[in-house]
Design a protein around this motif. Structure first.
Motif, PDB file in Angstrom:
ATOM      1  N   ASP A 270      15.388   7.536 -18.335  1.00  0.00           N
ATOM      2  CA  ASP A 270      15.797   7.832 -16.960  1.00  0.00           C
ATOM      3  C   ASP A 270      14.683   7.562 -15.949  1.00  0.00           C
ATOM      4  OD1 ASP A 270      18.095   8.657 -18.186  1.00  0.00           O
ATOM      5  OD2 ASP A 270      18.237  10.563 -17.129  1.00  0.00           O
ATOM      6  N   THR A 271      13.774   6.663 -16.280  1.00  0.00           N
ATOM      7  CA  THR A 271      12.745   6.281 -15.313  1.00  0.00           C
ATOM      8  C   THR A 271      13.394   5.757 -14.043  1.00  0.00           C
ATOM      9  OG1 THR A 271      11.289   5.706 -17.154  1.00  0.00           O
ATOM     10  CG2 THR A 271      10.674   4.893 -14.978  1.00  0.00           C
ATOM     11  N   ALA A 272      14.468   4.984 -14.191  1.00  0.00           N
ATOM     12  CA  ALA A 272      15.304   4.547 -13.071  1.00  0.00           C
ATOM     13  C   ALA A 272      16.744   4.884 -13.425  1.00  0.00           C
ATOM     14  CB  ALA A 272      15.149   3.055 -12.819  1.00  0.00           C
ATOM     15  N   ASN A 273      17.454   5.521 -12.501  1.00  0.00           N
ATOM     16  CA  ASN A 273      18.808   5.990 -12.785  1.00  0.00           C
ATOM     17  C   ASN A 273      19.910   5.140 -12.168  1.00  0.00           C
ATOM     18  OD1 ASN A 273      16.927   8.544 -12.715  1.00  0.00           O
ATOM     19  ND2 ASN A 273      18.649   9.096 -13.996  1.00  0.00           N
ATOM     20  N   HIS A 274      19.551   4.150 -11.379  1.00  0.00           N
ATOM     21  CA  HIS A 274      20.556   3.273 -10.778  1.00  0.00           C
ATOM     22  C   HIS A 274      19.940   1.891 -10.641  1.00  0.00           C
ATOM     23  CE1 HIS A 274      23.305   1.510  -7.771  1.00  0.00           C
ATOM     24  NE2 HIS A 274      24.186   2.387  -8.194  1.00  0.00           N
ATOM     25  N   PHE A 275      20.704   0.862 -10.986  1.00  0.00           N
ATOM     26  CA  PHE A 275      20.146  -0.484 -11.063  1.00  0.00           C
ATOM     27  C   PHE A 275      19.794  -1.077  -9.700  1.00  0.00           C
ATOM     28  CE2 PHE A 275      24.530  -1.339 -10.229  1.00  0.00           C
ATOM     29  CZ  PHE A 275      24.646  -2.639  -9.754  1.00  0.00           C
ATOM     30  N   VAL A 276      20.326  -0.488  -8.630  1.00  0.00           N
ATOM     31  CA  VAL A 276      19.946  -0.923  -7.282  1.00  0.00           C
ATOM     32  C   VAL A 276      19.140   0.170  -6.579  1.00  0.00           C
ATOM     33  CG1 VAL A 276      20.800  -1.522  -4.980  1.00  0.00           C
ATOM     34  CG2 VAL A 276      21.833  -2.567  -7.006  1.00  0.00           C
ATOM     35  N   ALA A 277      19.734   1.344  -6.431  1.00  0.00           N
ATOM     36  CA  ALA A 277      19.104   2.390  -5.621  1.00  0.00           C
ATOM     37  C   ALA A 277      17.744   2.817  -6.160  1.00  0.00           C
ATOM     38  CB  ALA A 277      20.034   3.598  -5.522  1.00  0.00           C
ATOM     39  N   SER A 278      17.578   2.843  -7.485  1.00  0.00           N
ATOM     40  CA  SER A 278      16.298   3.264  -8.063  1.00  0.00           C
ATOM     41  C   SER A 278      15.331   2.111  -8.272  1.00  0.00           C
ATOM     42  CB  SER A 278      16.522   3.954  -9.415  1.00  0.00           C
ATOM     43  OG  SER A 278      17.003   5.255  -9.246  1.00  0.00           O
ATOM     44  N   LEU A 279      15.840   0.901  -8.454  1.00  0.00           N
ATOM     45  CA  LEU A 279      14.969  -0.230  -8.742  1.00  0.00           C
ATOM     46  C   LEU A 279      14.563  -0.984  -7.473  1.00  0.00           C
ATOM     47  CD1 LEU A 279      16.296  -1.680 -12.112  1.00  0.00           C
ATOM     48  CD2 LEU A 279      14.147  -0.512 -11.678  1.00  0.00           C
ATOM     49  N   GLN A 280      15.517  -1.315  -6.635  1.00  0.00           N
ATOM     50  CA  GLN A 280      15.139  -2.030  -5.410  1.00  0.00           C
ATOM     51  C   GLN A 280      14.348  -1.131  -4.465  1.00  0.00           C
ATOM     52  OE1 GLN A 280      18.148  -4.318  -3.412  1.00  0.00           O
ATOM     53  NE2 GLN A 280      18.945  -5.183  -5.316  1.00  0.00           N
ATOM     54  N   LYS A 281      14.594   0.170  -4.551  1.00  0.00           N
ATOM     55  CA  LYS A 281      13.885   1.122  -3.688  1.00  0.00           C
ATOM     56  C   LYS A 281      13.230   2.203  -4.555  1.00  0.00           C
ATOM     57  CE  LYS A 281      15.272  -0.945   0.075  1.00  0.00           C
ATOM     58  NZ  LYS A 281      14.304  -1.684   0.935  1.00  0.00           N
ATOM     59  N   PRO A 282      12.211   1.828  -5.325  1.00  0.00           N
ATOM     60  CA  PRO A 282      11.616   2.801  -6.257  1.00  0.00           C
ATOM     61  C   PRO A 282      10.961   3.977  -5.547  1.00  0.00           C
ATOM     62  CG  PRO A 282      10.244   0.837  -6.087  1.00  0.00           C
ATOM     63  CD  PRO A 282      11.523   0.524  -5.371  1.00  0.00           C
ATOM     64  N   GLU A 283      10.628   3.812  -4.254  1.00  0.00           N
ATOM     65  CA  GLU A 283       9.969   4.893  -3.520  1.00  0.00           C
ATOM     66  C   GLU A 283      10.963   5.879  -2.909  1.00  0.00           C
ATOM     67  OE1 GLU A 283      10.860   1.754  -0.448  1.00  0.00           O
ATOM     68  OE2 GLU A 283      10.284   1.827  -2.566  1.00  0.00           O
ATOM     69  N   TRP A 284      12.257   5.602  -2.998  1.00  0.00           N
ATOM     70  CA  TRP A 284      13.249   6.549  -2.498  1.00  0.00           C
ATOM     71  C   TRP A 284      13.423   7.673  -3.508  1.00  0.00           C
ATOM     72  CZ3 TRP A 284      17.955   3.645   0.092  1.00  0.00           C
ATOM     73  CH2 TRP A 284      17.469   2.860   1.159  1.00  0.00           C
TER      74      TRP A 284
END
Length: 350
Positions: A270-284
Motif C-alpha cells: 500500500d505504498t501507493a493506493n491509487h494508480f493516478v492519485a497516489s502516483l502522479q501526485k505522490p505528495e498529496w
C-alpha cells in the motif's frame, strides 16, 4: 453464431448497412448471455453496482500468472470496491477541484472510483508464499473474499501455502487469515514486520482512535504469534525475497523485493493506493495513511528507485492484474505503465 456465418463474403455498402443492426443485436445478445453466465458462477463485480453495469457486460479475470526467473508469480483479485471518490480519501489536503482536474486529465470519472484488492502468490525455492490474505469470509457478503476460490481456479489449495507474509495489518490484508475461527492456511508459518506487530498490539493503539482495527489484529493475528517470524529492514523471507521498511501508511508497513535468476520485482503493498492519485501526485495526502508526511517520503523513495531501475512492481491496489512499471515525470510524480507483454502472462481463460 449462424447469423455471422450466413453473411456473404462481399457486401455492397447498402447491403452491409442493412445487415449490420441485426449482427450487432445478435452479438449483444450472445455477450449478454455469456456475461450473465460468467457472473453467476464467479461474480467479480461489487453487488452494490451490479444493476448499473449489467448492460456493459463487464467481466474481470480472477487471476493472472507469470514467470520471473525461476519464480512463478500469481496475482489474485480478492474483490473490487466500487464507490464514491477518490476525493477526499485521496488529496485530503487539496481541493475537490484539483482532484477533479487530475481525474479529467487521466480520462477518469471525477466522483467515482474502483479499488481492487490483490494478494500475490509466489512459488520459489519449494515454497508457496502468499502475500496478504484479502477480506476472507467476512467480506463475501459484499462481493469480496474470493481469494480461496480463485486460488483453486489457479490450481492452489490453502493447504499448499507454506508461508503467509502480511505486508501490514490493515483489515483488507488480514481478514482472510482465519476461517471459522481456524487458520485458513493450516500448514503455513507467518511473517510480518516487527515494528508493525508491536504498534498494533501496544496499549496506545488498542486504546486509541484505531482501537477497532487493533481488536481485529488481536483476534486474527495474535493467535498466530507462535508461528510468526518478525522482520526488520533487510531481513529475508526466504532466499531471494528481501523486506524493506516502507513506513507511513502504517508504522511498520513493509515492501518486498523478489530476485530470481537475475530478474527483479517489487511488491509495494500500500505504498501507493491509487494508480493516478497516489502516483502522479505522490505528495498529496491519503486518508488511509497513519503518518501522511512519512508516507509521502516513502512513496517518493520507493518509486524513485522503481522508476530509475525500471523494476516491475505489483501494488495491492493497482488496477488488476496489478502489475506494471513507474515512469518518473518531470513534475516529480510517476506515470503507471501497466504490464502488457513484457512478462509471459497466463490468465484465467487463456
Amino acid at each position: 453464431m449462424s447469423q455471422m456465418s450466413s453473411v456473404p463474403a462481399r457486401l455492397s455498402r447498402r447491403a452491409a448497412l442493412k445487415w449490420l443492426p441485426a449482427a450487432v443485436g445478435a452479438l449483444a445478445a450472445i455477450a449478454g448471455r455469456v456475461g450473465r453466465s460468467a457472473r453467476a458462477a464467479d461474480d467479480p463485480i461489487d453487488a452494490a453496482v451490479e444493476s448499473s453495469i449489467e448492460k456493459a457486460n463487464i467481466m474481470t479475470p480472477g487471476w493472472q500468472r507469470f514467470a520471473l526467473g525461476e519464480a512463478r508469480i500469481t496475482t489474485v483479485l480478492d474483490g473490487a470496491r466500487h464507490g464514491d471518490g477518490p476525493y477526499p480519501t485521496f488529496g485530503k489536503d487539496r481541493s475537490q477541484e484539483e482532484m477533479a482536474a487530475l481525474m479529467r486529465a487521466n480520462f477518469l470519472p471525477e466522483t467515482r472510483f474502483v479499488n481492487g484488492f490483490t494478494p500475490v502468490l509466489v512459488e520459489l525455492n519449494d515454497n508457496l508464499i502468499l502475500f496478504d490474505t484479502g477480506f476472507g469470509e467476512s467480506g463475501r457478503k459484499d462481493g469480496y473474499g474470493k481469494l480461496i476460490e480463485r486460488m483453486g481456479a489457479a490450481g492452489y489449495g490453502p493447504e499448499a501455502v507454506t508461508i503467509v507474509v502480511l505486508t501490514h495489518l490493515h483489515p483488507d490484508h488480514i481478514l482472510g487469515v482465519m476461517t471459522g475461527g481456524k487458520p485458513t492456511f493450516p500448514n503455513a508459518r507467518y511473517v510480518t514486520g516487527a515494528r508493525e506487530f508491536e504498534w498494533w498490539t501496544s496499549e496506545e493503539t488498542r486504546n486509541g482512535p484505531r482501537a477497532e482495527y487493533a481488536k481485529m489484529v488481536e483476534t486474527l493475528v495474535v493467535p498466530l504469534k507462535e508461528k510468526m517470524t518478525f522482520l526488520k529492514d533487510g531481513d529475508t523471507v526466504v532466499s531471494g525475497i528481501t523486506a524493506f521498511d516502507a513506513f507511513g501508511h502504517t508504522p511498520g508497513h513493509m515492501v518486498f523485493e523478489l530476485e530470481s535468476a537475475g530478474q527483479r520485482l517489487m511488491l509495494t503493498a500500500d505504498t501507493a493506493n491509487h494508480f493516478v492519485a497516489s502516483l502522479q501526485k505522490p505528495e498529496w495526502q491519503v486518508g488511509f495513511d497513519v503518518d501522511p508526511e512519512q508516507a509521502i517520503a516513502t512513496r517518493k523513495r520507493v518509486f524513485d528507485r522503481i522508476a530509475a531501475e525500471r523494476i516491475p512492481f505489483i501494488g495491492y491496489h493497482m488496477p488488476f492484474p496489478a502489475i506494471g512499471y513507474a515512469e518518473k515525470l518531470e513534475d516529480g510524480g510517476y506515470r503507471f505503465v501497466p504490464e502488457t507483454y513484457q512478462l509471459a502472462i497466463a490468465s484465467e481463460g487463456s
